[in-house]
Every structure is written in C-alpha cells, then in structure tokens.
Design an enzyme around this catalytic site. Structure first.
Site, PDB file in Angstrom:
ATOM      1  N   ARG A 149     -10.116   0.612   8.426  1.00 43.70           N
ATOM      2  CA  ARG A 149      -9.663  -0.741   8.744  1.00 43.70           C
ATOM      3  C   ARG A 149     -10.666  -1.533   9.536  1.00 43.70           C
ATOM      4  O   ARG A 149     -10.385  -2.675   9.904  1.00 43.70           O
ATOM      5  CB  ARG A 149      -8.378  -0.649   9.547  1.00 43.70           C
ATOM      6  CG  ARG A 149      -7.201  -0.596   8.577  1.00 43.70           C
ATOM      7  CD  ARG A 149      -6.075  -0.381   9.325  1.00 43.70           C
ATOM      8  NE  ARG A 149      -4.954  -1.153   9.446  1.00 43.70           N
ATOM      9  CZ  ARG A 149      -3.760  -0.678   9.101  1.00 43.70           C
ATOM     10  NH1 ARG A 149      -3.659   0.444   8.471  1.00 43.70           N
ATOM     11  NH2 ARG A 149      -2.709  -1.355   9.358  1.00 43.70           N
ATOM     12  N   ARG A 200      12.178  -4.645   5.506  1.00 44.78           N
ATOM     13  CA  ARG A 200      11.898  -3.229   5.195  1.00 44.78           C
ATOM     14  C   ARG A 200      12.725  -2.291   6.070  1.00 44.78           C
ATOM     15  O   ARG A 200      12.854  -2.475   7.273  1.00 44.78           O
ATOM     16  CB  ARG A 200      10.414  -2.935   5.408  1.00 44.78           C
ATOM     17  CG  ARG A 200      10.106  -1.441   5.331  1.00 44.78           C
ATOM     18  CD  ARG A 200       8.647  -1.139   5.225  1.00 44.78           C
ATOM     19  NE  ARG A 200       7.872  -1.667   6.320  1.00 44.78           N
ATOM     20  CZ  ARG A 200       6.549  -1.599   6.381  1.00 44.78           C
ATOM     21  NH1 ARG A 200       5.877  -1.042   5.406  1.00 44.78           N
ATOM     22  NH2 ARG A 200       5.913  -2.088   7.412  1.00 44.78           N
ATOM     23  N   LYS A 215       0.834  -1.201   0.000  1.00 44.24           N
ATOM     24  CA  LYS A 215       0.000   0.000   0.000  1.00 44.24           C
ATOM     25  C   LYS A 215       0.872   1.254   0.000  1.00 44.24           C
ATOM     26  O   LYS A 215       0.683   2.156  -0.812  1.00 44.24           O
ATOM     27  CB  LYS A 215      -0.918   0.021   1.237  1.00 44.24           C
ATOM     28  CG  LYS A 215      -1.772  -1.225   1.395  1.00 44.24           C
ATOM     29  CD  LYS A 215      -2.670  -1.150   2.622  1.00 44.24           C
ATOM     30  CE  LYS A 215      -1.952  -1.137   3.958  1.00 44.24           C
ATOM     31  NZ  LYS A 215      -1.274  -2.404   4.300  1.00 44.24           N
ATOM     32  N   ARG A 226      -0.603  -8.402  13.730  1.00 45.62           N
ATOM     33  CA  ARG A 226      -1.118  -7.476  12.705  1.00 45.62           C
ATOM     34  C   ARG A 226      -1.955  -8.248  11.686  1.00 45.62           C
ATOM     35  O   ARG A 226      -2.985  -7.761  11.224  1.00 45.62           O
ATOM     36  CB  ARG A 226       0.049  -6.746  12.030  1.00 45.62           C
ATOM     37  CG  ARG A 226       0.732  -5.748  12.964  1.00 45.62           C
ATOM     38  CD  ARG A 226       2.118  -5.355  12.499  1.00 45.62           C
ATOM     39  NE  ARG A 226       2.129  -4.576  11.284  1.00 45.62           N
ATOM     40  CZ  ARG A 226       3.240  -4.306  10.599  1.00 45.62           C
ATOM     41  NH1 ARG A 226       4.411  -4.751  11.025  1.00 45.62           N
ATOM     42  NH2 ARG A 226       3.176  -3.587   9.503  1.00 45.62           N
TER      43      ARG A 226
END
Ligand code: AP5
Length: 226
Positions: free
Chosen positions: A101, A140, A26, A184
C-alpha cells in the site's frame, strides 16, 4: 495484469490485489481468484484485525492507526507478510490482498521476491469513483470467524444480521463509518495510488471496472488472468 515470469517458473501466478480503495471489492473477489488458481491468499487487513483481537504486541501497535483509518507502519506490515509468505502453501503462488500500500512496501516486496527468484505477475487495479464507496462501506456486515462479507443492499444475508452458514451474528467493522472512510480514502490517494504507477512502469497492471456488479467484475478478473 500480465502473467509474466512468476507463472512460467511456478505454473501459478503471483497476484497483487492491493490496487483499489476501501470498498472497491478486493476482499469480495480474492476468494474466487484464490480458489480458481489454487493460491494462498494473504490479506494484511484480516491479519492485522486478528492481531488486534488477540491483543498481540503487533496488534497493540497497529490498533491506533487502524481505528483512525491511517496506514500501519511499513515495517510492521512487511514483517507479517514476509513471515506469512514462508508458509509451504504460499510457495507455488499467492494473492496479496491489501498489500503493498506504499511504494516503500512495494520496494521491500520486490527485494523479498528477488531472493526467491520470482516476480509479480499481475496487479489488479480496482478502479472506482470515491462517491460509490460510502454506501458499500457503511452497508457491509462481516462474519468475523470466517471473514464472509455481506452487504445490506448488494449481498444481503438470508436472515438480516445472521451468517448464512453458521447462524452466528454478523458485525460491522469499527472503521466502516463515513468519517473513518474519509481518512482511509485520503491515505489511499496519497500513499497507495503511487503504488499503481510503480507497477504500471513494470507493465503488470490490469485496470478493472470495479463499479460494475460483483459478477461482472469476476468476469473481468478471469479475462485478465486467462
Ligand atoms: P483492509 O482490511 O485491507 O481494508 P480496505 O483496503 O480499506 O479494504 P476493505 O476491506 O474495506 O474493502 P474491499 O475492497 O476488500 O471491499 P469488499 O470486497 O469487502 O485494511 C484495513 C486497515 O488495515 C487499513 O485502513 C490500515 O490501517 C491497515 N492495513 C491493511 N493493510 C495495510 C498495509 N499493507 N499497510 C498499512 N496498513 C495496512 O466490499 C465492500 C462491500 O461492498 C461489501 O459489503 C461487499 O459485499 C460490497 N461489494 C463488493 N463488490 C461489490 C460490487 N461490485 N457491487 C456492489 N457491492 C459490492
């Protein structure tokens, strides 16, 4: 994602980029969409991390949930989005990244937009298998000041650990561990997948093949928004 009334009213689309699990791409695709369609880009995760870093009252409340990989309360998140969407730069079109969300957030967003006489044009569903995400998340690295994101394997910086533009050090997010990713993903499947169903019923969802390369995903996004 179908471009519907919002585009007709404004000339620019209103897009949700929230339909995708952590690491689905995203944040990688949003800047491209923002630039191409001249939209304001509101990423709730970035806004919350800024509040945590600044130790604002909102940040203090959000920190515990974020560290555990849980969602922050609907009221807190809707409050920051409502405030941010009043900015002049968001009046003609926006991309919401990581929001809504929960179905509750989606309903509150609908109410906000109804008052302005606009609708969501497209919801991008970054569909991807969970098994691909751990490597993406744990590899990341980000440049906190600009939000630029790198990956040790898929998008490495020119010099390891250093931002290409400023030469400043890169950091890893506190929640980018395999253990927190589990929570998550649980939150995603339980609370966010129903949001995709909510928008399917409205006929505005475009499903993307988020396991493809960043360039191929960009091409899919351009196709569904054209
Ligand atoms: P948030 O910051 O929104 O995190 P997230 O949804 O978990 O998403 P990520 O930023 O981890 O993933 P991404 O899809 O943007 O992936 P990226 O493009 O960087 O939220 C963090 C927390 O804030 C939440 O857990 C919650 O606590 C709170 N929060 C936020 N919004 C909330 C809300 N609305 N309600 C309640 N709480 C909220 O890609 C990942 C890596 O993969 C990068 O290194 C990238 O280079 C690489 N990559 C990207 N695309 C590809 C590709 N196609 N191929 C190979 N590698 C790729």
């Amino acid at each position: 994602m179908n471009i519907v009334e919002g585009r007709l009213l404004s000339g620019r689309p209103r897009i949700l980029n929230g339909g995708g699990p952590p690491g689905s791409g995203k944040g990688t695709q949003s800047p491209m969409i923002k630039d191409e369609y001249c939209l304001c880009h509101l990423a709730t995760g970035d806004m919350l991390r800024a509040a945590v870093a600044a130790k604002t009252p909102l940040g203090v409340k959000a920190k515990e949930a974020m560290d555990k990989g849980e969602l922050v309360s609907d009221e807190l998140v809707v409050g920051i989005i409502d405030e941010a969407m009043k900015k002049p730069s968001c009046q003609k079109g926006f991309i919401l990244d990581g929001f809504p969300r929960t179905v509750g957030q989606a309903q509150m967003l609908d109410e906000m937009l109804e008052k302005q006489g606009v609708k969501i044009d497209k919801v991008l569903d970054f569909a991807i298998d969970d098994s691909i995400l751990e490597e993406r998340i744990t590899g990341r690295w980000i440049h906190p000041a600009s939000g630029r994101s790198y990956h040790t394997k898929f998008a490495p910086p020119k010099v390891p650990g250093v931002d290409d533009v400023t030469g400043e050090p890169l950091i890893q997010r506190k929640d980018d561990t395999a253990a927190v990713l589990k929570s998550r993903l649980e939150a995603f499947h339980k609370q966010t997948e129903p949001v995709i169903d909510y928008y399917w019923k409205k006929g505005v969802v475009a499903k993307l093949h988020a396991e493809k390369s960043p360039k191929e995903v960009t091409e899919e996004v351009q196709k569904v928004l054209s």
